[in-house]
Design a protein around this motif. Sequence first.
Motif, PDB file in Angstrom:
ATOM      1  N   GLY A  37       0.809  -1.197   0.000  1.00 53.54           N
ATOM      2  CA  GLY A  37       0.000   0.000   0.000  1.00 53.54           C
ATOM      3  C   GLY A  37       0.849   1.258   0.000  1.00 53.54           C
ATOM      4  O   GLY A  37       0.335   2.340   0.201  1.00 53.54           O
ATOM      5  N   GLY A  38       2.155   1.089  -0.225  1.00 52.38           N
ATOM      6  CA  GLY A  38       3.064   2.228  -0.257  1.00 52.38           C
ATOM      7  C   GLY A  38       2.970   2.959  -1.586  1.00 52.38           C
ATOM      8  O   GLY A  38       2.063   2.737  -2.375  1.00 52.38           O
ATOM      9  N   TYR A  39       3.943   3.830  -1.819  1.00 55.52           N
ATOM     10  CA  TYR A  39       3.949   4.568  -3.075  1.00 55.52           C
ATOM     11  C   TYR A  39       5.188   4.203  -3.870  1.00 55.52           C
ATOM     12  O   TYR A  39       6.176   3.723  -3.324  1.00 55.52           O
ATOM     13  N   GLU A  40       5.116   4.408  -5.188  1.00 55.14           N
ATOM     14  CA  GLU A  40       6.196   3.995  -6.079  1.00 55.14           C
ATOM     15  C   GLU A  40       6.994   5.190  -6.581  1.00 55.14           C
ATOM     16  O   GLU A  40       6.427   6.246  -6.894  1.00 55.14           O
ATOM     17  N   LEU A  41       8.303   4.994  -6.642  1.00 56.41           N
ATOM     18  CA  LEU A  41       9.216   5.936  -7.279  1.00 56.41           C
ATOM     19  C   LEU A  41      10.020   5.164  -8.307  1.00 56.41           C
ATOM     20  O   LEU A  41      10.154   3.945  -8.217  1.00 56.41           O
ATOM     21  N   VAL A  42      10.574   5.873  -9.275  1.00 54.40           N
ATOM     22  CA  VAL A  42      11.373   5.256 -10.326  1.00 54.40           C
ATOM     23  C   VAL A  42      12.785   5.827 -10.260  1.00 54.40           C
ATOM     24  O   VAL A  42      12.974   7.006  -9.975  1.00 54.40           O
ATOM     25  N   THR A  82      11.767   0.247 -10.336  1.00 47.47           N
ATOM     26  CA  THR A  82      10.615   0.800  -9.625  1.00 47.47           C
ATOM     27  C   THR A  82      10.723   0.406  -8.161  1.00 47.47           C
ATOM     28  O   THR A  82      10.900  -0.766  -7.830  1.00 47.47           O
ATOM     29  N   LEU A  83      10.642   1.404  -7.294  1.00 51.63           N
ATOM     30  CA  LEU A  83      10.788   1.214  -5.858  1.00 51.63           C
ATOM     31  C   LEU A  83       9.435   1.398  -5.191  1.00 51.63           C
ATOM     32  O   LEU A  83       8.729   2.371  -5.469  1.00 51.63           O
ATOM     33  N   ASN A  84       9.059   0.483  -4.325  1.00 52.06           N
ATOM     34  CA  ASN A  84       7.822   0.591  -3.565  1.00 52.06           C
ATOM     35  C   ASN A  84       8.212   0.979  -2.142  1.00 52.06           C
ATOM     36  O   ASN A  84       8.852   0.197  -1.440  1.00 52.06           O
ATOM     37  N   LEU A  85       7.844   2.203  -1.728  1.00 48.14           N
ATOM     38  CA  LEU A  85       8.307   2.738  -0.454  1.00 48.14           C
ATOM     39  C   LEU A  85       7.195   2.867   0.577  1.00 48.14           C
ATOM     40  O   LEU A  85       6.022   3.029   0.233  1.00 48.14           O
ATOM     41  N   THR A 123       4.046  10.141  -5.750  1.00 47.44           N
ATOM     42  CA  THR A 123       3.858   8.812  -6.326  1.00 47.44           C
ATOM     43  C   THR A 123       4.116   8.846  -7.829  1.00 47.44           C
ATOM     44  O   THR A 123       3.612   9.719  -8.531  1.00 47.44           O
ATOM     45  N   GLY A 124       4.942   7.921  -8.299  1.00 48.55           N
ATOM     46  CA  GLY A 124       5.297   7.864  -9.711  1.00 48.55           C
ATOM     47  C   GLY A 124       6.445   8.778 -10.077  1.00 48.55           C
ATOM     48  O   GLY A 124       6.893   8.792 -11.222  1.00 48.55           O
TER      49      GLY A 124
END
Length: 166
Positions: A37-42, A82-85, A123-124
């Motif tokens: 349920g975290g947010y993603e960064l690239v 892609t990182l899920n933080l 996010t993103g």
Amino acid sequence: MAQQNSETLVGAVVLAVAIGFLGYAISRAGAGESTRGGYELVARFDRVNGVSVGSDVRLSGVKIGAVSRIGLDPSTYLAKVTLNLDPKIKVPQDSVAKITSDGLLGGAYVGIEPGGSTDLLKTGGEIAQTQSPVDLLTLFSSAASSQSSSSAARPIEEDVNKGGPL
């Protein structure tokens, strides 16, 4: 008869222990992931040697997420990670993502060094500054070749220092 009962009892104990280990493994699978349920960064890297899906993402040595996808960007030929933080951890826009190793034999992870910006990635968003892992094999071979070339130059240096002919 007594021997058969004891063998059955030992078999039942072994089976119970195996079921216990299986239950523990299933319950612990993904237990360390607080990023659901975290947010993603690239982040885009030249190389992602040693990093795979599920590798840790750490900030100040503390796990704050995991690598969720790795692919190749066909337009730049860079590895797109892609990182899920963890949603509680916000990353400044000027942060740096580095691929780092736990040691010579340890696994690789993505380390984030936070910047000083007050603007945070959403996010993103993309971490623009990245550093790929150091290739130890290339590093060792270049050190070995520089060592051999410097030892080959010693006799000439010794001749010059003694006043001998070149």
